[in-house]
Enzyme design. Structure first.
Site, PDB file in Angstrom:
ATOM      1  N   ASP A 107       0.991  -0.985   0.081  1.00 41.18           N
ATOM      2  CA  ASP A 107      -0.062   0.033  -0.090  1.00 41.18           C
ATOM      3  C   ASP A 107       0.815   1.252   0.095  1.00 41.18           C
ATOM      4  O   ASP A 107       1.913   1.477   0.712  1.00 41.18           O
ATOM      5  CB  ASP A 107      -0.835   0.060   1.285  1.00 41.18           C
ATOM      6  CG  ASP A 107      -2.161  -1.157   1.133  1.00 41.18           C
ATOM      7  OD1 ASP A 107      -2.436  -1.560   0.030  1.00 41.18           O
ATOM      8  OD2 ASP A 107      -2.462  -1.613   2.287  1.00 41.18           O
ATOM      9  N   LYS A 111       0.217  10.368   1.357  1.00 40.98           N
ATOM     10  CA  LYS A 111       0.274  11.495   2.244  1.00 40.98           C
ATOM     11  C   LYS A 111       1.617  11.608   3.066  1.00 40.98           C
ATOM     12  O   LYS A 111       1.727  10.544   3.526  1.00 40.98           O
ATOM     13  CB  LYS A 111      -0.901  11.881   2.985  1.00 40.98           C
ATOM     14  CG  LYS A 111      -2.086  12.141   2.091  1.00 40.98           C
ATOM     15  CD  LYS A 111      -3.308  12.290   2.904  1.00 40.98           C
ATOM     16  CE  LYS A 111      -4.584  12.724   1.991  1.00 40.98           C
ATOM     17  NZ  LYS A 111      -5.589  12.366   2.619  1.00 40.98           N
ATOM     18  N   ASP A 143       4.058   0.002  -8.421  1.00 44.31           N
ATOM     19  CA  ASP A 143       4.078   1.114  -9.529  1.00 44.31           C
ATOM     20  C   ASP A 143       4.112   2.512  -8.985  1.00 44.31           C
ATOM     21  O   ASP A 143       3.613   3.233  -9.643  1.00 44.31           O
ATOM     22  CB  ASP A 143       2.828   0.752 -10.084  1.00 44.31           C
ATOM     23  CG  ASP A 143       1.727   0.683  -9.044  1.00 44.31           C
ATOM     24  OD1 ASP A 143       1.597   0.055  -7.802  1.00 44.31           O
ATOM     25  OD2 ASP A 143       0.771   1.519  -9.309  1.00 44.31           O
TER      26      ASP A 143
HETATM   27  C1  LIG Z   1      -2.238  -2.862  -2.865  1.00 48.40           C
HETATM   28  S1  LIG Z   1      -2.411  -4.567  -2.031  1.00 48.40           S
HETATM   29  C2  LIG Z   1      -1.265  -5.534  -2.981  1.00 48.40           C
HETATM   30  C3  LIG Z   1      -1.811  -7.136  -2.851  1.00 48.40           C
HETATM   31  C4  LIG Z   1      -0.984  -8.058  -3.749  1.00 48.40           C
HETATM   32  N1  LIG Z   1       0.252  -7.992  -3.029  1.00 48.40           N
HETATM   33  C5  LIG Z   1      -0.867  -7.596  -4.835  1.00 48.40           C
HETATM   34  O1  LIG Z   1       0.304  -7.371  -5.543  1.00 48.40           O
HETATM   35  O2  LIG Z   1      -1.792  -7.651  -5.893  1.00 48.40           O
HETATM   36  C6  LIG Z   1      -1.548  -4.603  -0.339  1.00 48.40           C
HETATM   37  C7  LIG Z   1      -2.038  -5.621   0.608  1.00 48.40           C
HETATM   38  O3  LIG Z   1      -1.320  -5.433   1.656  1.00 48.40           O
HETATM   39  C8  LIG Z   1      -1.860  -5.815   3.041  1.00 48.40           C
HETATM   40  N2  LIG Z   1      -1.195  -4.985   3.856  1.00 48.40           N
HETATM   41  C9  LIG Z   1      -1.147  -3.681   4.223  1.00 48.40           C
HETATM   42  N3  LIG Z   1      -0.319  -3.544   5.317  1.00 48.40           N
HETATM   43  C10 LIG Z   1       0.061  -4.946   5.468  1.00 48.40           C
HETATM   44  C11 LIG Z   1       0.828  -5.448   6.733  1.00 48.40           C
HETATM   45  N4  LIG Z   1       1.518  -4.396   7.633  1.00 48.40           N
HETATM   46  N5  LIG Z   1       1.056  -6.788   6.985  1.00 48.40           N
HETATM   47  C12 LIG Z   1       0.338  -7.592   5.991  1.00 48.40           C
HETATM   48  N6  LIG Z   1      -0.402  -7.137   5.197  1.00 48.40           N
HETATM   49  C13 LIG Z   1      -0.557  -5.712   4.854  1.00 48.40           C
HETATM   50  C14 LIG Z   1      -3.349  -5.076   2.664  1.00 48.40           C
HETATM   51  O4  LIG Z   1      -4.287  -5.416   3.278  1.00 48.40           O
HETATM   52  C15 LIG Z   1      -3.382  -5.245   1.131  1.00 48.40           C
HETATM   53  O5  LIG Z   1      -4.172  -6.746   0.821  1.00 48.40           O
END
Ligand SMILES: C[S@@+](CC[C@H](N)C(=O)[O-])C[C@H]1O[C@@H](n2cnc3c(N)ncnc32)[C@H](O)[C@@H]1O
Length: 203
Positions: A107, A111, A143
């Site tokens: 993610d 910001k 990206d």
């Molecule tokens: C933008 S999505 C990308 C998902 C996948 N890796 C892809 O490339 O399609 C990011 C994922 O990371 C998870 N996530 C965010 N922070 C995390 C953390 N600290 N530990 C585990 N998962 C996390 C979110 O819930 C989300 O499902």
């Protein structure tokens, strides 16, 4: 499928929740994706290399349930576990157990005031190194240019722990070296968005 794009990793009382324990078959190389969402990347890896074992970690229970349902339906060696990468990693896996760790499109939290929510920081890079076997690999893809630059600074800054497979301070130039594509990766490629990749070997 409609997806919430971002869940605050500092919210939801996540820090008070326990990670699920990982029951991993002994003797099989282990690959782990942090923030796996639907674990599409791991399912593609598992189809190609069914002799290995794959664990996807996410802070969203619903996604983890879906991953485990799919793994059972397709009889793939993929396991979804609830866990917070920044808090739980070293309690979930023995030191040196993983042969590969993937951080696919974490993610972005654009910001400035949300920057502390970003997944890859120095502490996580050290934890990943702890669970990787010597010579084990870490792939990060994004990206988002700011994430790519931050990750390069963190990982190349830890040159006693990691060797950059593309050469010092360099992004990986070829396509995904692991012949699998995550959900976000497929979206970016379909939309013609740039993807920055970093590939490191554990020193
Ligand atoms: C933008 S999505 C990308 C998902 C996948 N890796 C892809 O490339 O399609 C990011 C994922 O990371 C998870 N996530 C965010 N922070 C995390 C953390 N600290 N530990 C585990 N998962 C996390 C979110 O819930 C989300 O499902």
């Amino acid at each position: 499928m409609r997806r919430r794009q971002h869940v605050n990793p500092l919210g939801l009382g996540l820090s008070r929740r326990r990670a699920q324990a990982a029951e991993i078959p002994a003797g099989r190389p282990l690959e782990i994706e942090l923030g796996c969402a639907d674990a599409q990347f791991l399912f593609e890896r598992a189809q190609r290399h069914p002799d290995r074992f794959y664990v996807g970690i996410d802070i969203r229970h619903q996604l983890i349930d879906d991953v485990n349902r799919r793994a059972a339906a397709e009889a793939r060696p993929v396991l979804g576990l609830f866990g917070h990468a920044n808090l739980h990693l070293e309690s979930m896996f023995a030191a040196g157990r993983a042969s590969r760790v993937f951080v696919n499109f974490p993610d972005p939290w654009f910001k400035r005031r949300h920057r502390k929510r970003r997944m890859l920081d120095r502490d996580l890079a050290c934890s990943i190194h702890t669970i990787l076997e010597p010579g084990g690999e870490l792939l990060l893809q994004t990206d988002v240019w700011a994430i790519a630059l931050d990750a390069l600074a963190v990982l190349d800054g830890l040159d006693d722990l990691y060797i950059n497979a593309a050469g010092p301070w360099s992004f990986w130039k070829g396509p995904n070296p692991f012949h699998a594509r995550s959900w976000r990766e497929q979206h970016c490629e379909g939309a013609g968005l740039p993807i920055w990749r970093l590939l490191y070997r554990s020193a």
